[in-house]
Design a protein around this motif. Structure first.
Motif, PDB file in Angstrom:
ATOM      1  N   HIS A 106     -20.433  -7.953   4.084  1.00 15.10           N
ATOM      2  CA  HIS A 106     -19.745  -6.678   4.295  1.00 15.10           C
ATOM      3  C   HIS A 106     -18.353  -6.890   4.890  1.00 15.10           C
ATOM      4  CE1 HIS A 106     -24.165  -5.780   5.121  1.00 15.10           C
ATOM      5  NE2 HIS A 106     -23.919  -5.249   3.930  1.00 15.10           N
ATOM      6  N   LEU A 107     -17.378  -6.225   4.322  1.00 18.86           N
ATOM      7  CA  LEU A 107     -16.041  -6.136   4.911  1.00 18.86           C
ATOM      8  C   LEU A 107     -15.947  -4.776   5.567  1.00 18.86           C
ATOM      9  CD1 LEU A 107     -13.069  -6.916   5.374  1.00 18.86           C
ATOM     10  CD2 LEU A 107     -12.572  -6.045   3.069  1.00 18.86           C
ATOM     11  N   ILE A 108     -15.803  -4.736   6.889  1.00 18.01           N
ATOM     12  CA  ILE A 108     -15.800  -3.475   7.637  1.00 18.01           C
ATOM     13  C   ILE A 108     -14.366  -3.033   7.893  1.00 18.01           C
ATOM     14  CG2 ILE A 108     -16.639  -2.285   9.686  1.00 18.01           C
ATOM     15  CD1 ILE A 108     -18.669  -4.530  10.060  1.00 18.01           C
ATOM     16  N   LEU A 109     -14.042  -1.823   7.462  1.00 15.44           N
ATOM     17  CA  LEU A 109     -12.721  -1.249   7.662  1.00 15.44           C
ATOM     18  C   LEU A 109     -12.822  -0.032   8.570  1.00 15.44           C
ATOM     19  CD1 LEU A 109     -11.362  -1.406   3.985  1.00 15.44           C
ATOM     20  CD2 LEU A 109     -11.178  -3.132   5.786  1.00 15.44           C
ATOM     21  N   ALA A 110     -11.760   0.223   9.340  1.00 15.10           N
ATOM     22  CA  ALA A 110     -11.794   1.284  10.358  1.00 15.10           C
ATOM     23  C   ALA A 110     -11.179   2.595   9.883  1.00 15.10           C
ATOM     24  CB  ALA A 110     -11.096   0.806  11.638  1.00 15.10           C
ATOM     25  N   HIS A 111     -11.166   2.844   8.576  1.00 16.37           N
ATOM     26  CA  HIS A 111     -10.661   4.129   8.078  1.00 16.37           C
ATOM     27  C   HIS A 111     -11.511   5.269   8.627  1.00 16.37           C
ATOM     28  CE1 HIS A 111      -9.020   1.664   4.517  1.00 16.37           C
ATOM     29  NE2 HIS A 111      -7.999   2.055   5.255  1.00 16.37           N
ATOM     30  N   HIS A 112     -10.856   6.358   9.000  1.00 14.53           N
ATOM     31  CA  HIS A 112     -11.561   7.486   9.612  1.00 14.53           C
ATOM     32  C   HIS A 112     -11.254   8.785   8.866  1.00 14.53           C
ATOM     33  CE1 HIS A 112      -7.633   8.244  11.440  1.00 14.53           C
ATOM     34  NE2 HIS A 112      -7.647   6.991  11.882  1.00 14.53           N
ATOM     35  N   LEU A 113     -11.739   9.904   9.400  1.00 17.09           N
ATOM     36  CA  LEU A 113     -11.612  11.195   8.715  1.00 17.09           C
ATOM     37  C   LEU A 113     -10.155  11.556   8.452  1.00 17.09           C
ATOM     38  CD1 LEU A 113     -13.118  13.736   7.659  1.00 17.09           C
ATOM     39  CD2 LEU A 113     -12.809  14.726   9.944  1.00 17.09           C
ATOM     40  N   ASN A 114      -9.269  11.311   9.414  1.00 11.15           N
ATOM     41  CA  ASN A 114      -7.849  11.623   9.226  1.00 11.15           C
ATOM     42  C   ASN A 114      -7.253  10.799   8.089  1.00 11.15           C
ATOM     43  OD1 ASN A 114      -8.677  12.332  11.997  1.00 11.15           O
ATOM     44  ND2 ASN A 114      -6.562  13.021  12.216  1.00 11.15           N
ATOM     45  N   ASP A 115      -7.631   9.523   8.023  1.00  9.61           N
ATOM     46  CA  ASP A 115      -7.172   8.663   6.925  1.00  9.61           C
ATOM     47  C   ASP A 115      -7.653   9.197   5.586  1.00  9.61           C
ATOM     48  OD1 ASP A 115      -5.897   6.744   8.571  1.00  9.61           O
ATOM     49  OD2 ASP A 115      -7.806   5.748   8.947  1.00  9.61           O
ATOM     50  N   GLU A 174       3.728   1.622  16.946  1.00  9.67           N
ATOM     51  CA  GLU A 174       4.859   2.553  16.887  1.00  9.67           C
ATOM     52  C   GLU A 174       5.344   2.805  15.466  1.00  9.67           C
ATOM     53  OE1 GLU A 174       6.552  -1.592  17.821  1.00  9.67           O
ATOM     54  OE2 GLU A 174       4.847  -0.349  18.441  1.00  9.67           O
ATOM     55  N   SER A 175       5.019   1.915  14.542  1.00  6.77           N
ATOM     56  CA  SER A 175       5.454   2.117  13.154  1.00  6.77           C
ATOM     57  C   SER A 175       4.777   3.332  12.526  1.00  6.77           C
ATOM     58  CB  SER A 175       5.172   0.867  12.319  1.00  6.77           C
ATOM     59  OG  SER A 175       3.785   0.661  12.163  1.00  6.77           O
ATOM     60  N   ASN A 176       3.660   3.786  13.118  1.00  6.90           N
ATOM     61  CA  ASN A 176       2.976   4.974  12.606  1.00  6.90           C
ATOM     62  C   ASN A 176       3.786   6.243  12.808  1.00  6.90           C
ATOM     63  OD1 ASN A 176       0.671   3.668  11.640  1.00  6.90           O
ATOM     64  ND2 ASN A 176      -0.334   3.735  13.646  1.00  6.90           N
ATOM     65  N   ASP A 178       7.060   6.408  12.146  1.00  8.05           N
ATOM     66  CA  ASP A 178       8.220   6.351  11.255  1.00  8.05           C
ATOM     67  C   ASP A 178       7.919   7.110   9.964  1.00  8.05           C
ATOM     68  OD1 ASP A 178      10.430   5.779   9.749  1.00  8.05           O
ATOM     69  OD2 ASP A 178      10.413   3.618  10.153  1.00  8.05           O
ATOM     70  N   ILE A 179       8.528   8.291   9.804  1.00  9.39           N
ATOM     71  CA  ILE A 179       8.198   9.135   8.648  1.00  9.39           C
ATOM     72  C   ILE A 179       8.924   8.713   7.365  1.00  9.39           C
ATOM     73  CG2 ILE A 179       7.612  11.135  10.065  1.00  9.39           C
ATOM     74  CD1 ILE A 179      10.332  12.323   9.364  1.00  9.39           C
ATOM     75  N   LYS A 180       9.631   7.568   7.395  1.00  8.87           N
ATOM     76  CA  LYS A 180      10.174   7.061   6.132  1.00  8.87           C
ATOM     77  C   LYS A 180       9.029   6.577   5.232  1.00  8.87           C
ATOM     78  CE  LYS A 180      11.016   2.171   7.306  1.00  8.87           C
ATOM     79  NZ  LYS A 180      12.039   1.127   7.479  1.00  8.87           N
ATOM     80  N   TYR A 181       7.880   6.284   5.855  1.00  2.00           N
ATOM     81  CA  TYR A 181       6.694   5.936   5.085  1.00  2.00           C
ATOM     82  C   TYR A 181       5.953   7.224   4.720  1.00  2.00           C
ATOM     83  CZ  TYR A 181       7.618   1.251   6.862  1.00  2.00           C
ATOM     84  OH  TYR A 181       8.216   0.059   7.177  1.00  2.00           O
ATOM     85  N   PHE A 182       5.616   7.348   3.455  1.00  2.00           N
ATOM     86  CA  PHE A 182       5.037   8.583   2.943  1.00  2.00           C
ATOM     87  C   PHE A 182       3.756   8.965   3.679  1.00  2.00           C
ATOM     88  CE2 PHE A 182       2.710  10.805  -0.694  1.00  2.00           C
ATOM     89  CZ  PHE A 182       3.361  12.007  -0.465  1.00  2.00           C
ATOM     90  N   ARG A 183       2.903   7.968   3.954  1.00  2.00           N
ATOM     91  CA  ARG A 183       1.657   8.264   4.660  1.00  2.00           C
ATOM     92  C   ARG A 183       1.924   8.877   6.039  1.00  2.00           C
ATOM     93  NH1 ARG A 183      -3.580   6.756   4.469  1.00  2.00           N
ATOM     94  NH2 ARG A 183      -3.251   5.322   2.732  1.00  2.00           N
ATOM     95  N   ASN A 184       2.911   8.318   6.758  1.00  2.00           N
ATOM     96  CA  ASN A 184       3.229   8.848   8.081  1.00  2.00           C
ATOM     97  C   ASN A 184       3.768  10.266   7.998  1.00  2.00           C
ATOM     98  OD1 ASN A 184       2.471   6.375   9.086  1.00  2.00           O
ATOM     99  ND2 ASN A 184       4.545   5.647   9.470  1.00  2.00           N
ATOM    100  N   PHE A 185       4.565  10.528   6.959  1.00  2.00           N
ATOM    101  CA  PHE A 185       5.098  11.881   6.750  1.00  2.00           C
ATOM    102  C   PHE A 185       3.963  12.876   6.543  1.00  2.00           C
ATOM    103  CE2 PHE A 185       6.347  15.142   3.617  1.00  2.00           C
ATOM    104  CZ  PHE A 185       7.295  15.835   4.378  1.00  2.00           C
ATOM    105  N   ARG A 187       0.889  12.524   7.460  1.00  2.00           N
ATOM    106  CA  ARG A 187       0.111  12.582   8.699  1.00  2.00           C
ATOM    107  C   ARG A 187       0.749  13.537   9.704  1.00  2.00           C
ATOM    108  NH1 ARG A 187       0.148   7.092  10.588  1.00  2.00           N
ATOM    109  NH2 ARG A 187      -1.537   6.810   9.079  1.00  2.00           N
ATOM    110  N   GLN A 188       2.044  13.355   9.937  1.00  2.00           N
ATOM    111  CA  GLN A 188       2.705  14.140  10.974  1.00  2.00           C
ATOM    112  C   GLN A 188       2.957  15.592  10.569  1.00  2.00           C
ATOM    113  OE1 GLN A 188       5.958  12.397  13.143  1.00  2.00           O
ATOM    114  NE2 GLN A 188       5.269  10.311  12.761  1.00  2.00           N
ATOM    115  N   GLU A 189       3.249  15.798   9.291  1.00  2.00           N
ATOM    116  CA  GLU A 189       3.601  17.140   8.843  1.00  2.00           C
ATOM    117  C   GLU A 189       2.388  18.004   8.475  1.00  2.00           C
ATOM    118  OE1 GLU A 189       6.659  18.576   8.712  1.00  2.00           O
ATOM    119  OE2 GLU A 189       7.426  16.790   9.728  1.00  2.00           O
ATOM    120  N   PHE A 190       1.294  17.359   8.038  1.00  2.00           N
ATOM    121  CA  PHE A 190       0.196  18.150   7.490  1.00  2.00           C
ATOM    122  C   PHE A 190      -1.187  17.788   8.026  1.00  2.00           C
ATOM    123  CE2 PHE A 190       3.491  17.743   4.164  1.00  2.00           C
ATOM    124  CZ  PHE A 190       3.866  19.072   4.050  1.00  2.00           C
ATOM    125  N   SER A 191      -1.584  16.532   7.900  1.00  2.00           N
ATOM    126  CA  SER A 191      -3.009  16.216   8.035  1.00  2.00           C
ATOM    127  C   SER A 191      -3.553  16.272   9.461  1.00  2.00           C
ATOM    128  CB  SER A 191      -3.303  14.846   7.417  1.00  2.00           C
ATOM    129  OG  SER A 191      -2.637  13.824   8.112  1.00  2.00           O
TER     130      SER A 191
END
Length: 321
Positions: A106-115, A174-176, A178-185, A187-191
């Motif tokens: 098993h490869l265990i990843l820490a993805h959660h509901l927000n992800d 801290e890179s989380n 930075d909204i130049k990354y689409f995922r961070n955008f 996250r911060q704007e919607f999710s």
């Protein structure tokens, strides 16, 4: 935090590798698994992109030593193109290699509901079908090991509360921010705000959607033939098979893959025969024997797939698709 009993029982029975970064999510999962007496080792990638990158690596080594865990570490190169995409491919290639070489179940990843909700919104914004927008699963079967996401129905707030209650140290990435990354955008704007307000309903919705997905695709399971994934010639199913092979196709690649046989991201081949699609690690052979090529022609094996057959000594007559 609450994690499904069947997932914990699964992890107790196998050899586990935890993808670790010393961030909040993987740190919470580390100590939660420890509390449940589940054994595991660690894999960490140092991207050398942040002030704390080397410190995180050093502290992870100390943590592994303290709890007598094996740790695999690799330093990433400087990516020249799309950082998110190239970093993801590099990361999964590394984990895949470790799992194969060390026989992890098993490869265990820490993805959660927000992800999970971030992914949903990202795919929705690009134009995607049911398989793509539900790209994350708690248990994802691969040929030699399973990817397991125990926290997929646990919200970020629940994770942070667990860390606070148990006084667990972790590094803040801290890179989380930075909204130049689409995922961070997203996250911060919607999710994040949505999950904070509607986490209970969101969990139920994702559960219902997955049950509906299983019903819809029950007769269209992806088959595995010696490392070649075989599925119906349908866009969503091909995209799912690509993801299992470690590639998430872009909108442009999706257009390309539906037109004819092709190679995606320079490493995954797609070939078609009648109503079937074959998704496989793309390989070449300088010169195929003439007799072998003729046997492939008679068996109607797609040209781009023949080198894979030859390199892996696959019996042509065993290919019944």
């Amino acid at each position: 935090m609450q994690i499904k009993h069947e997932i914990l029982e699964l992890l107790k029975k196998g050899k586990n590798l935890l993808a670790f970064s010393y961030g909040s999510d993987s740190s919470a999962l580390f100590y939660f698994l420890m509390q449940k007496n589940i054994s595991f080792d660690l894999a960490l990638i140092n991207y050398k992109t942040r002030t704390n990158s080397d410190k995180e690596e050093s502290k992870a080594k100390e943590l592994a030593l303290k709890f007598q865990k094996q740790i695999f570490i690799k330093t990433a190169p400087k990516f020249k193109g799309n950082f998110e995409k190239e970093a993801r491919n590099f990361r999964y290639d590394f984990f895949h290699q470790i799992c194969l070489e060390n026989s992890y179940d098993h490869l265990i990843l820490a993805h959660h509901l927000n992800d999970q909700f971030e992914w949903f919104l990202m795919q929705l914004s690009r134009g995607a079908g049911l398989v793509e927008i539900l790209g994350m699963n708690e248990i994802e079967k691969h040929e030699n090991y399973d990817i397991v996401r125990p926290l997929l129905f646990v919200s970020k707030n629940e994770i942070l509360n667990f860390l606070k209650e148990n006084k667990i140290f972790y590094f803040n990435d801290e890179s989380n921010d930075d909204i130049k990354y689409f995922r961070n955008f997203i996250r911060q704007e919607f999710s994040n705000s949505f999950v904070e307000k509607f986490s209970k309903g969101l969990k139920r919705s994702f559960d219902y959607l997955r049950k509906d997905q299983q019903k819809i695709y029950d007769l269209k399971k992806i088959q595995n033939f010696k490392g070649i994934l075989i599925c119906p010639k349908e866009e969503s199913m091909i995209a799912k098979a690509l993801k299992i092979q470690g590639v998430v196709p872009s909108a442009k690649q999706r257009e390309q893959m539906l037109k004819s046989d092709c190679v995606i991201s320079g490493k995954i081949g797609i070939a078609y025969k009648n109503d079937k699609a074959f998704i496989f690690p793309y390989e070449v052979c300088e010169k195929l024997p003439k007799k072998f090529k003729e046997e492939c022609r008679k068996a109607q094996i797609p040209k781009s797939l023949r080198a894979y057959f030859y390199n892996h000594n696959i019996e042509i007559l065993s290919f019944k698709f």
